[in-house]
Design an enzyme around this catalytic site. Structure first.
Site, PDB file in Angstrom:
ATOM      1  N   ASP A   9      81.227  84.631  19.398  1.00 54.37           N
ATOM      2  CA  ASP A   9      81.089  84.029  20.717  1.00 54.37           C
ATOM      3  C   ASP A   9      80.203  84.994  21.524  1.00 54.37           C
ATOM      4  O   ASP A   9      80.105  86.180  21.180  1.00 54.37           O
ATOM      5  CB  ASP A   9      82.478  83.908  21.350  1.00 54.37           C
ATOM      6  CG  ASP A   9      82.415  83.428  22.779  1.00 54.37           C
ATOM      7  OD1 ASP A   9      81.728  82.440  23.038  1.00 54.37           O
ATOM      8  OD2 ASP A   9      83.047  84.072  23.633  1.00 54.37           O
ATOM      9  N   ASP A  11      79.611  85.012  25.555  1.00 56.07           N
ATOM     10  CA  ASP A  11      80.158  85.445  26.853  1.00 56.07           C
ATOM     11  C   ASP A  11      81.547  86.062  26.680  1.00 56.07           C
ATOM     12  O   ASP A  11      82.472  85.390  26.220  1.00 56.07           O
ATOM     13  CB  ASP A  11      80.286  84.232  27.793  1.00 56.07           C
ATOM     14  CG  ASP A  11      78.939  83.612  28.133  1.00 56.07           C
ATOM     15  OD1 ASP A  11      78.195  84.223  28.889  1.00 56.07           O
ATOM     16  OD2 ASP A  11      78.654  82.506  27.630  1.00 56.07           O
TER      17      ASP A  11
HETATM   18  C1  G6P Z   1      80.687  79.963  27.635  1.00 58.04           C
HETATM   19  C2  G6P Z   1      81.511  80.587  28.750  1.00 58.04           C
HETATM   20  C3  G6P Z   1      81.981  79.515  29.725  1.00 58.04           C
HETATM   21  C4  G6P Z   1      80.790  78.685  30.199  1.00 58.04           C
HETATM   22  C5  G6P Z   1      80.119  78.036  29.013  1.00 58.04           C
HETATM   23  C6  G6P Z   1      78.897  77.211  29.413  1.00 58.04           C
HETATM   24  O1  G6P Z   1      81.540  79.297  26.764  1.00 58.04           O
HETATM   25  O2  G6P Z   1      82.630  81.268  28.244  1.00 58.04           O
HETATM   26  O3  G6P Z   1      82.606  80.149  30.829  1.00 58.04           O
HETATM   27  O4  G6P Z   1      81.224  77.683  31.111  1.00 58.04           O
HETATM   28  O5  G6P Z   1      79.698  79.044  28.111  1.00 58.04           O
HETATM   29  O6  G6P Z   1      77.925  78.087  29.906  1.00 58.04           O
HETATM   30  P1  G6P Z   1      76.540  77.661  30.549  1.00 58.04           P
HETATM   31  O7  G6P Z   1      75.744  78.946  30.546  1.00 58.04           O
HETATM   32  O8  G6P Z   1      75.944  76.601  29.684  1.00 58.04           O
HETATM   33  O9  G6P Z   1      76.833  77.158  31.921  1.00 58.04           O
HETATM   34 MG    MG Z   2      83.789  83.805  25.516  1.00 52.96          MG
END
Ligand code: G6P
Ligand code: MG
Length: 212
Positions: A9, A11
């Site tokens: 993953d 983030d």
């Molecule tokens: C990751 C993060 C989420 C976020 C998602 C979409 O999974 O953990 O917190 O909402 O990505 O991210 P984006 O950059 O497409 O808004």
């Molecule tokens: Mg994450």
């Protein structure tokens, strides 16, 4: 465990963009007069942008149209992208860099499986734009975690069976996705740790080396 690949993953695992997601959602919530705090922010880990917005709007009295919601999501993303511009290779810790290099040295294939549509921008910012053997992200999928789609696509792009892959996640939804996809789930930080579905609880990023 005889695993051939690790799918990370992004983030909250490779880099810490959680604080920027929080600041950007907080700016939108404040403008709309909606209560939002770090505890609610924790529920947004691994959740798609639109699903995150729905969680924030749970505390709103107003019923917004689909077009308004799309404008809110875009407003948040614009704030978020400005914050991401501050990121640089200095945001990649030595521990993450050295662990990735050691995994590669051992012959392990390395991939990213993230719900974020900003994945490639973030990887470029932190100097990993060309590093991974495969990337599957929010621009490739129709179903967000806990659906296994993003991890299955990453495995397919690596040319490997799911059973050959481990997933490293900080989100419970990500651990659910890894298990639903038939992969080994390594939990690190966040609400993934000790969520009851993980195969291994990692004590640190470098601890991955003890389980591959
Ligand atoms: C990751 C993060 C989420 C976020 C998602 C979409 O999974 O953990 O917190 O909402 O990505 O991210 P984006 O950059 O497409 O808004
Ligand atoms: Mg994450």
């Amino acid at each position: 465990m005889n695993l051939k690949a690790v799918i990370f993953d992004l983030d909250g695992v490779i880099c810490f963009t959680d604080k920027y997601h929080y600041q950007a959602w907080k700016a939108l919530a404040d403008r709309l007069g909606i209560y939002f705090d770090e505890v609610i922010n924790n529920r947004l880990r691994g959740v798609s942008r639109m699903a995150s917005l729905e969680i924030i709007l749970e505390r709103s009295e107003t019923a917004y149209s689909q077009a308004e919601k799309e404008a809110f999501a875009e407003e948040k993303n614009n704030t978020y992208r400005k914050l991401l511009e501050q990121m640089s290779p200095a945001d990649l810790t030595d521990e993450v860099r050295q662990t990735l290099q050691e995994l590669r040295r051992r012959g392990c294939r390395l991939a990213i499986g993230s719900s974020s549509k900003n994945t490639k921008f973030i990887l470029g910012q932190i100097g990993l734009g060309d590093f991974f053997d495969a990337i599957a992200d929010g621009t490739d999928i129709t179903r967000s975690k806990p659906d296994p789609e993003v991890f299955l696509l990453a495995a397919e792009r690596l040319g490997l069976a799911p059973a050959d892959c481990a997933v490293v996640e900080d989100a419970r939804a990500g651990i659910q996705a890894a298990k639903a996809g038939g992969m080994t789930a390594l939990a690190l930080f966040g609400d993934a740790a000790h969520c009851g579905l993980e195969d291994v609880n990692l004590s640190s990023f470098a601890d991955i080396l003890n389980h591959i």
